[in-house]
Scaffold this motif. Structure first.
Motif: not given
Length: 74
Positions: A2-4, A6, A46, A48-50
């Protein structure tokens, strides 16, 4: 993968097992047997990308500080 990451929540009647699972999750905040319980003293982060950094709590305040090192000859 997964990319996110949060937030996440784990629900279980076995607290120890829930903690083991929670520690394996790649999320900034992982709730156990609840979700989205915000308080001023609990940092929000957050993964990763979060998002980058931390908000709220002592850790959030430290995000707005700058360390200065004085290295002086004696």
């Amino acid at each position: 993968m997964r990319t996110y990451g949060l937030g996440a929540s784990v629900w279980s009647s076995n607290r120890r097992r829930a903690e083991v699972v929670a520690l394996k999750l790649e999320a900034g905040t992982v709730y156990i047997n609840k979700h989205a319980d915000f308080a001023r003293h609990i940092p929000q982060a957050g993964a990763k990308c979060s998002g980058l950094g931390v908000e709220i709590g002592e850790e959030g305040l430290l995000e707005h500080t700058q360390v200065q090192v004085l290295n002086e000859a004696l």
